[in-house]
Every structure is written in C-alpha cells, then in structure tokens.
Design an enzyme around this catalytic site. Structure first.
Site, PDB file in Angstrom:
ATOM      1  N   ASP A   1      -6.181  -6.617   4.832  1.00 27.70           N
ATOM      2  CA  ASP A   1      -7.326  -5.939   4.237  1.00 27.70           C
ATOM      3  C   ASP A   1      -8.330  -6.980   3.727  1.00 27.70           C
ATOM      4  O   ASP A   1      -9.535  -6.917   4.005  1.00 27.70           O
ATOM      5  CB  ASP A   1      -6.808  -5.076   3.065  1.00 27.70           C
ATOM      6  CG  ASP A   1      -7.833  -4.044   2.618  1.00 27.70           C
ATOM      7  OD1 ASP A   1      -8.901  -3.959   3.239  1.00 27.70           O
ATOM      8  OD2 ASP A   1      -7.557  -3.337   1.629  1.00 27.70           O
TER       9      ASP A   1
ATOM     10  N   TYR B   1       0.800  -1.226   0.000  1.00 26.24           N
ATOM     11  CA  TYR B   1       0.000   0.000   0.000  1.00 26.24           C
ATOM     12  C   TYR B   1       0.832   1.276   0.000  1.00 26.24           C
ATOM     13  O   TYR B   1       0.304   2.357   0.194  1.00 26.24           O
ATOM     14  CB  TYR B   1      -0.957   0.000   1.204  1.00 26.24           C
ATOM     15  CG  TYR B   1      -2.131  -0.933   1.009  1.00 26.24           C
ATOM     16  CD1 TYR B   1      -1.922  -2.281   0.759  1.00 26.24           C
ATOM     17  CD2 TYR B   1      -3.434  -0.462   1.058  1.00 26.24           C
ATOM     18  CE1 TYR B   1      -2.989  -3.138   0.580  1.00 26.24           C
ATOM     19  CE2 TYR B   1      -4.506  -1.320   0.877  1.00 26.24           C
ATOM     20  CZ  TYR B   1      -4.279  -2.651   0.638  1.00 26.24           C
ATOM     21  OH  TYR B   1      -5.337  -3.495   0.459  1.00 26.24           O
TER      22      TYR B   1
END
Ligand code: NAD
Length: 333
Positions: A229, A123
């Site tokens: 996630d 990310y």
C-alpha cells in the site's frame, strides 16, 4: 455486449466515472456498464452502505470498475474497499507504475509493477486495546502460506509472461522473523521453479530508499499488504502522482478495477479531478477483457495529449477541467 458493474463511488468518483463512460461511448467500446453504488452517498440516501444489488451485479458480471469510496466512520465497516477485496478474495492488487510522455518527473524510464497481497497482513482488522485505560493496543498481522503463495506466484507468472527477468521480494523478515519470514521462505520456494528469473530480496526500509534513488532498476515488486500500500503511493509520486496511477484487484474469477487514489474530498464536485487514473485503470480492464484494440485506441489518444502537454488538469500543472480533458480525449480517439 459485455456487461461490467460500474461503482462510481464518492467524492470525485462520479466525475471521473462519467469521463470514462463518455470516452467508452465515443470510442464504441463493446461494454455495457451496470451502475451500482456503495459508500457514503448511498448510505445517506438509503441507510445501506453496500446494497444487495451491488453484490448480485458483481457476482453476475465478474468484472467491476470502481471509483473511490469513503467509508463513514462508525458505520459497521472498517473500510468498504477492504471489505469487497476480502469478500471476493481479490488477493492480487496489481499496480503498474510507468513513466508517461510529457509528464515532468524527477526520473525517466520507470516501468514497474507492484504486486501487493490484498487479503491478509495487517489489514485483517484484528486490533484491540490491551487494558482498560486504553493506553496500550495491539494489531494482528496474519500471513499464511496459501496467501503468500498465490500472490508471489502471480508476480512470477507476470514476469514470465512479459519476458521480465527480475522479481523483487520486499519484506522485513530480519525483525518479523515468523510472519515476514514465512512470506520470504515461500518466495524462495517458488523462485526455484523460475530459473530464468533473478530474485532479489530487499528489506522494506531499504526498498524505499532504492525506489527514490534508482527506480528504473525495478520490474516486478511483490510484497505484503501494508508495504504494498505504501510503496504504491510512493511509486505513483515518482511518475506524476495519484491522478495517473491505475490499479486492479484480481481474484480467481472476479476482478475489481480501481485507481490507487481515494475520493479526494478537497477537490470533489469542482470539475478539477484528473480522470486519467481511472481511465488507465479502465484501459487495463479492457485488456483483461481481451478488448485490446479499443484499449490501445484510447491509450494512444491519451498519450498524444500528454505528449503535447496543452490540455492537462491542475494536478499535472495545467488548467483544464475534468470535462475539458475528457472532450480532448474524445477528439483524439
Ligand atoms: P486521496 O487519494 O483521496 O487524496 C490525496 C491527494 O491527492 C488529495 O490532495 C487529492 O486532491 C489528490 N488526488 C487524488 N486523486 C486525484 C485525482 N484523480 N486528480 C487530482 N488530484 C487527486 O487520499 P485521502 O485524502 O487520504 O483519502 C480521502 C478518502 O478516500 C478517505 O475517505 C479514504 O478512506 C478514501 N480512500 C479510498 C480509496 C479507495 O476507494 N480505494 C483509496 C484511498 C483512500
């Protein structure tokens, strides 16, 4: 009165935030919300995605409750949510997953917490095309010893504080030998300091299968950003869906509490959203602020309603609006 920054957000954000503020007011919670917004709506009104006053408010109050934010495409931010987590180094994304009374699901007795590393991994936003034709692209996954250490340590400390005797470390070090290998080695090192806690190492693909076969076997799961996630949405599905899944982003001195779900544009503005994910999130925030009595009072009211199963929003098979459920919670306080 303790001040907390409230970021209502986009889509269903304002509706579910109002539900929380109404319930807090009715319960007499000693928290004063300072409302600051960011995201699509603010951008359309002011041309700014994150106003300076929002940063100031978070930095002063140290605690924020945040609704979901839509990041307009091509407006300088990859994701406002990811940006805020990175800016304030909110490295622990903590997502509790628990079976709730009255909610029909495929499993019973699930009670686990996911610790997701929140600032690095895939990310970090470093990706590019490798050739002019744009037929080949790469993304960089950054894993550091420091980043791995602090999230894994947080997971072990949580297990210890809650008398839990197992931590599951999720990785793909069989393929990503250097990056995931570093994360795994760090976990093995930390584990030595916790002789009372069993450490289980599970490869991410196997973990997905294990979670849909025997989710009740897990207590604390710690993993890197992307895996965390994905696993947290999977686990939200095991206990009734995104409308019920709370979360928190915690750093050294700042904490931003937000539900797992996004802005749900498909139901925004229709008085249909389930406010419970943000309400459970705000209950966790109250516990973080050591306002345990109020946290329990609100939690009990919600559990009573879920047990009865009469006033539920559409995502849980009911027909109540956001406002009707809010009013019912207030009645049950
Ligand atoms: P989403 O979580 O918004 O919605 C997925 C599905 O779940 C939709 O059908 C939605 O109606 C439903 N849902 C979600 N929350 C609900 C609730 N409280 N009550 C009832 N139903 C609910 O995911 P998405 O559609 O992939 O994303 C929409 C937008 O949200 C995107 O712009 C995305 O970037 C953003 N997003 C923001 C955050 C955040 O702010 N942390 C997180 C995820 C997605």
């Amino acid at each position: 009165m303790r001040k907390v920054t409230l970021i209502p957000g986009d889509g269903i954000g304002p509706e579910i935030s109002k539900s929380v503020t109404d319930i807090f007011e009715a319960a007499g919670v000693e928290v004063e919300f300072e409302i600051e917004n960011a995201g699509e709506k603010v951008y359309n009104e002011t041309g700014e995605l994150i106003p300076e006053s929002l940063y100031k408010s978070i930095e002063k109050n140290k605690v924020a409750l945040k609704g979901p934010i839509t990041t307009p495409i091509g407006k300088g931010f990859r994701s406002i949510n990811v940006y805020l987590r990175k800016k304030y180094d909110l490295y622990s994304n903590i997502r509790p997953i628990k079976t709730l009374p009255g909610i029909k699901t495929r499993y019973e007795n699930i009670d686990l917490v996911i610790f997701r590393e929140n600032t690095e991994g895939l990310y970090i936003g470093e990706e590019k095309f490798e050739n002019e034709e744009q037929t080949s692209a790469i993304a960089i996954k950054r894993i550091t010893k420091k980043g791995s250490f602090r999230i894994i340590k947080a997971a072990f400390e949580y297990a210890k504080a809650n008398n839990l005797n197992k931590v599951t470390v999720v990785h793909k070090a069989n393929i990503l030998k250097i990056t995931d290998g570093l994360f795994l080695d760090t976990a093995r090192e930390i584990a030595k300091d916790y002789p009372g806690i069993t450490v289980e190492e599970v490869i991410i693909d196997n973990m997905c299968m294990q979670l849909v076969m025997n989710p009740e076997k897990y207590q604390v799961i710690v993993t890197m950003n992307l895996y965390g996630d994905i696993l947290s949405d999977l686990c939200a599905g095991l206990v009734g869906g995104l409308g019920l899944a709370p979360g928190a982003n915690i750093g050294e001195d700042i904490a931003v509490f937000e539900a797992v779900h996004g802005s749900a544009p498909d139901i925004a503005g229709q008085n249909k959203a389930n406010p419970l994910a943000l309400l459970f999130t705000s209950i966790d925030m109250l516990k973080y602020l050591k306002e345990n009595e109020k946290a329990e009072q609100i939690e009990k009211a919600v559990l009573r309603i879920l047990e009865k199963g009469e006033v539920l929003t559409a995502d849980l098979g009911g027909s109540a609006t956001t406002e009707e459920l809010t009013a019912e919670i207030i009645k049950n306080l």
